[in-house]
Design an enzyme around this catalytic site. Structure first.
Site, PDB file in Angstrom:
ATOM      1  N   GLY A  38     -21.819  40.014 -26.548  1.00 48.62           N
ATOM      2  CA  GLY A  38     -23.112  39.409 -26.872  1.00 48.62           C
ATOM      3  C   GLY A  38     -24.324  40.214 -26.459  1.00 48.62           C
ATOM      4  O   GLY A  38     -24.223  41.397 -26.192  1.00 48.62           O
ATOM      5  N   SER A  39     -25.469  39.523 -26.434  1.00 54.57           N
ATOM      6  CA  SER A  39     -26.758  40.174 -26.282  1.00 54.57           C
ATOM      7  C   SER A  39     -26.988  40.660 -24.845  1.00 54.57           C
ATOM      8  O   SER A  39     -26.461  40.102 -23.888  1.00 54.57           O
ATOM      9  CB  SER A  39     -27.841  39.187 -26.678  1.00 54.57           C
ATOM     10  OG  SER A  39     -28.995  39.369 -25.921  1.00 54.57           O
ATOM     11  N   THR A  40     -27.823  41.691 -24.716  1.00 54.41           N
ATOM     12  CA  THR A  40     -28.159  42.237 -23.403  1.00 54.41           C
ATOM     13  C   THR A  40     -28.871  41.205 -22.528  1.00 54.41           C
ATOM     14  O   THR A  40     -28.936  41.369 -21.317  1.00 54.41           O
ATOM     15  CB  THR A  40     -29.092  43.460 -23.519  1.00 54.41           C
ATOM     16  OG1 THR A  40     -30.154  43.127 -24.379  1.00 54.41           O
ATOM     17  CG2 THR A  40     -28.363  44.660 -24.023  1.00 54.41           C
ATOM     18  N   VAL A  41     -29.415  40.162 -23.155  1.00 52.90           N
ATOM     19  CA  VAL A  41     -30.069  39.116 -22.377  1.00 52.90           C
ATOM     20  C   VAL A  41     -29.064  38.454 -21.426  1.00 52.90           C
ATOM     21  O   VAL A  41     -29.423  37.893 -20.396  1.00 52.90           O
ATOM     22  CB  VAL A  41     -30.715  38.080 -23.318  1.00 52.90           C
ATOM     23  CG1 VAL A  41     -31.478  37.043 -22.524  1.00 52.90           C
ATOM     24  CG2 VAL A  41     -31.644  38.769 -24.293  1.00 52.90           C
TER      25      VAL A  41
END
Lengths: 389, 253
Positions: B53-56
Site C-alpha cells: 500500500g501507500s507510503t502514508v
C-alpha cells in the site's frame, strides 16, 4: 552496507537524534535494496506535503522530527492541499487550512524550501546530467532521469527527507548504470499532439517495473513532462529512453526482452475509454504544474475569446512560474482560477467537485481514486475550446 | 530497526497495510482478508509476510505509536520500504527474513532487531530425516506403531531424529538400516530442510530420496505395517504433516 567512520558516528547518535534517525532509515533501506554504500546527492525533493495525503499522523511525525533535524542539501517540496493565498476562493475549509499550516511550518523548520511544486526543475532546482538526487515526486523523478539525465530513485516521503538531512542516499536502482538500460521496447505507430499524455499512460501499463525504450514519438520538453508523469502513475516506471536517429545518443538495447507495437487505434481506444462525461463541474489544467511556455500558449489561444462560464476552471502552476508571466495570467484569470502551491491531485477536491476534466494522463489515475471524481480526459486544446467561445 | 521486544504474537498470512489495514484509534486489524481481523496489534509482536500500500502507511504506524497502540515489534517475511520506514520512525523493532507460516497467534516471541534474531519460547525445533524409498514406480510407506512418541498410527517415510552431532545423510542411512533393514540404497536426491509447524513443535525435515534394488524389508518395533504405493496414492493415506509435499518435491524432475 559499508559505512564510513563519519557515517557510523551519525548512526550512533553523536550528531543528535534527528540525524541518527535519518541515517537509520537510509541504512535500513540500503540493506533492503542491497546497496553497498551511501553516495552524496546534489538535491532532494520531498513528497507528502498535503494534509490530504499525510493526515494527522504525518503532521505529528513532521512536527516531532523538525525539532531535531535540518536538511543539509537543497530540498524542494511537493504541492500542498491548497493555494496559500487563495485557499478560501478555492473552497478549502478552515480546519484543512489550519492543519496544512502546521505541515508548512514543520517543513520550514526542517529547512525545506517553500516551492510547493511537482516541477522543481522549473522552479530553480534543475539538476545537471549525471548528478545523483533523492527525489520523491514520481513525475519529477521520471523527468529528472529521462529528460535531464540525472539519477534518482523514486523515494518515499520520509526517505527523501532522510536523504536531505544526511545529504546522501543509498546507492542502488537508478543510481547504477546497470539498472538504467531498457528492458522493453515500445514502438508507437503515431502519436497525435493532444494524446502524448495517453501515450505515457499506455507506456506505464506496458512497462510495469521495466525501463522502456520508446520509438515513434518526438516531444517538446513540456510534452516530456506530461508523458513521463502519466507513465509514472500507471506503472512503477521512473525512467524511459527515447530512440533517436542521432548516433551520439545510441542506447544499449542488449537487455531488451520484449518489443511491443502500439498502433494508433490503441491510443484512440484509450482516449475513448478515458473520455468520461461531457458535462463537468471543473476543468483542471496543470498536472504536472504548467510551465511558462504552456501558460503563454494557452493565453495566446484564449486572448481574444470570452469565457463560457459553464464550470469552474483551475490552471495549476508553481509560485515560481506564476511570477514570470503576469500578463498571460491576466488572460487566464478571465476564464478561471490560477492556483499555485497545489493541484487537482493533492487538494481536497472531493469536498468541492464531483466531475472533473483534465488534459493530464496522471490525473486520470488519481482523480478517480484519491479525488473520488468522475474523471474525463480531453486534450488541452479541447478543454480550452470547451471553456471559451 | 533496532531494539528488543518480547510479547505475544498476532499473525496474519496476508500482506498488510497500516493505512486502512489497522484501526488508527484502537490498533485492531480491520483488513477483511486477514484471519486475525478484530485482534489488536497494540503491544503484540505483529507478524505478516510483507507490507503493502501507500507510503502514508509509514506515518500510520507512527500515529499508533503516539497513542500507545503500536505493536511491540514487527516480524516480516521480507522487508519492504514502507514498513521499514514506519518501524524506524516509530522506534518499533523489526526483523525480516522470517518464515511467518511457522508462527501462530499467541506464540511467545522475543525479537532482537539489533541481531536480526527471533525466538519463540513455546516452540521447539526438532530436526528429523525422512527418506522416500523407491523401487521401480512404487515408494515405501510405513505405518507408525503405537509405541512411538509421535504421530501414532499415521503413515510416513523412513524417518527419525538426527542425533546430536550426526550428519543428516548418515542419519538417513542409519534409519534405513534400523527401521527396515536396508543397507544398500542409492541416494538420488536430497532437499533443503523443510519446516512444518504442528502445535508447539516445528519439524525441520531433511528429505532424501533413495532407490533400492529389492522390496523385501524387516520392520522394527517402530512400525506396524508397510506398503509399496504409487506416489499419486500418498494422498489417500493419513500421513504425518508435510509428507505429500516432500514426496512431490523429491520426485519432481
Amino acid at each position: 552496507m559499508h559505512l564510513t567512520a563519519q557515517e557510523e558516528r551519525v548512526l550512533a547518535g553523536e550528531e543528535g537524534p534527528g540525524r541518527a534517525k535519518a541515517m537509520q532509515l537510509l541504512v535500513a533501506l540500503g540493506d533492503i535494496y542491497g546497496a553497498e554504500r551511501l553516495i552524496p546527492i546534489a538535491s532532494a525533493q520531498v513528497s507528502g506535503a498535503s494534509f490530504k495525503t499525510i493526515g494527522d499522523a504525518g503532521i505529528k511525525f513532521l512536527e516531532d522530527f523538525s525539532e531535531h533535524a535540518k536538511v543539509t542539501v537543497r530540498t524542494s517540496l511537493n504541492p500542498l492541499g491548497l493555494d496559500l493565498r487563495r485557499w478560501r476562493a478555492m473552497g478549502v475549509d478552515d480546519d484543512f487550512h489550519a492543519k496544512q499550516g502546521r505541515i508548512v511550518s514543520a517543513y520550514r523548520a526542517l529547512g525545506v524550501e517553500p516551492s510547493y511544486t511537482c516541477t522543481p526543475y522549473l522552479a530553480g532546482n534543475r539538476p545537471r546530467r549525471g548528478q545523483h538526487l533523492a527525489w520523491a515526486e514520481s513525475s519529477a523523478t521520471v523527468f529528472a532521469n529521462s529528460y535531464l539525465g540525472a539519477r534518482t530513485n523514486r523515494e518515499g516521503g520520509p526517505s527523501a527527507l532522510a536523504a536531505a538531512i544526511i545529504g546522501k542516499t543509498a546507492e542502488y536502482g537508478l543510481h547504477m548504470d546497470g539498472n538504467r538500460r531498457p528492458k522493453v521496447k515500445i514502438e508507437f505507430e503515431e502519436v497525435p499532439e493532444g494524446l502524448v499524455p495517453l501515450a505515457g499512460y499506455l507506456v506505464g501499463k506496458i512497462a510495469g517495473k521495466r525501463v522502456p525504450y520508446i520509438g515513434g514519438i518526438s516531444m517538446t520538453p513540456d510534452q516530456h513532462k506530461s508523458f513521463g508523469a502519466a507513465m509514472a502513475a500507471t506503472g512503477a516506471v521512473s525512467m524511459y529512453l527515447l530512440s533517436s536517429p542521432d548516433t551520439r545518443k545510441r542506447t544499449d538495447v542488449s537487455e531488451v526482452e520484449e518489443c511491443v507495437h502500439v498502433p494508433l487505434s490503441e491510443l484512440n481506444e484509450c482516449a475513448e475509454e478515458l473520455k468520461g462525461d461531457d458535462a463537468w463541474d471543473l476543468v483542471a489544467i496543470g498536472c504536472p504544474h504548467c510551465s511558462e511556455a504552456e501558460i503563454r500558449a494557452m493565453a495566446r489561444f484564449l486572448k481574444d475569446k470570452k469565457p463560457r462560464d459553464e464550470c469552474d476552471v483551475w490552471f495549476c502552476t508553481s509560485r515560481a512560474v506564476y511570477g514570470r508571466c503576469p500578463k498571460e495570467l491576466t488572460v487566464l484569470r478571465r476564464f478561471g482560477k490560477v492556483l499555485c502551491d497545489t493541484c487537482m491531485v493533492v487538494s481536497p477536491i472531493e469536498k468541492m467537485y464531483r466531475r472533473t476534466a483534465s488534459d493530464s494522463g496522471k490525473a486520470m489515475v488519481y482523480l478517480p481514486s484519491l479525488g473520488r471524481q468522475s474523471a474525463s480526459f480531453r486534450p488541452t486544446r479541447a478543454l480550452l475550446e470547451a471553456i471559451s467561445r | 530497526m533496532a531494539g528488543k521486544a518480547s510479547a505475544e504474537a498476532v499473525v496474519c498470512s496476508c500482506p498488510m497495510s497500516f493505512l486502512g489495514g489497522v484501526d488508527p484509534v484502537t490498533g485492531k486489524i480491520l483488513d477483511p482478508e486477514c484471519e486475525s481481523k478484530g485482534l489488536s496489534v497494540a503491544g503484540k509482536v505483529f507478524c505478516f509476510p510483507f507490507g503493502k500500500g501507500s507510503t502514508v502507511g509509514s506515518y500510520s504506524m507512527y500515529q499508533l505509536k503516539l497513542i500507545g497502540k503500536a505493536p511491540a515489534a514487527v516480524v516480516n517475511g521480507s522487508a519492504e520500504p514502507i514498513m521499514a520506514t514506519g518501524a524506524i520512525i516509530s522506534d518499533v523493532p523489526m526483523v525480516d527474513g522470517v518464515d511467518v507460516e511457522m508462527l501462530r497467534t499467541g506464540d511467545d516471541i522475543t525479537v532482537d532487531a539489533d541481531k536480526g534474531s527471533l525466538e519463540v519460547a513455546n516452540v521447539l525445533e526438532k530436526h528429523v530425516v525422512t527418506s522416500v524409498v523407491r523401487h521401480g514406480d512404487k515408494i515405501l510407506l510405513l505405518q507408525r506403531s503405537r509405541r512411538v512418541g509421535s504421530y501414532r498410527g499415521q503413515w510416513a517415510g523412513v524417518s527419525g531424529f538426527i542425533e546430536s552431532g550426526e550428519d543428516d545423510e548418515a542419519a538417513a542411512r542409519r534409519e534405513l538400516e534400523e527401521e527396515v533393514g536396508m543397507k544398500k540404497a542409492v541416494l538420488r536426491k536430497r532437499l533443503e530442510t523443510q519446516r512444518f509447524r504442528d502445535s508447539d513443535v516445528v519439524w525441520c525435515v531433511h528429505p532424501f530420496l533413495f532407490d533400492v534394488g529389492r522390496r523385501d524389508l524387516e520392520l522394527d518395533w517402530e512400525h506396524e505395517r508397510s506398503e509399496w504405493v504409487s506416489p499419486a496414492d500418498v494422498a489417500r493415506y493419513p500421513t504425518v504433516p508435510g509428507l505429500q509435499k516432500v514426496v512431490c518435491m523429491l520426485l519432481e524432475r
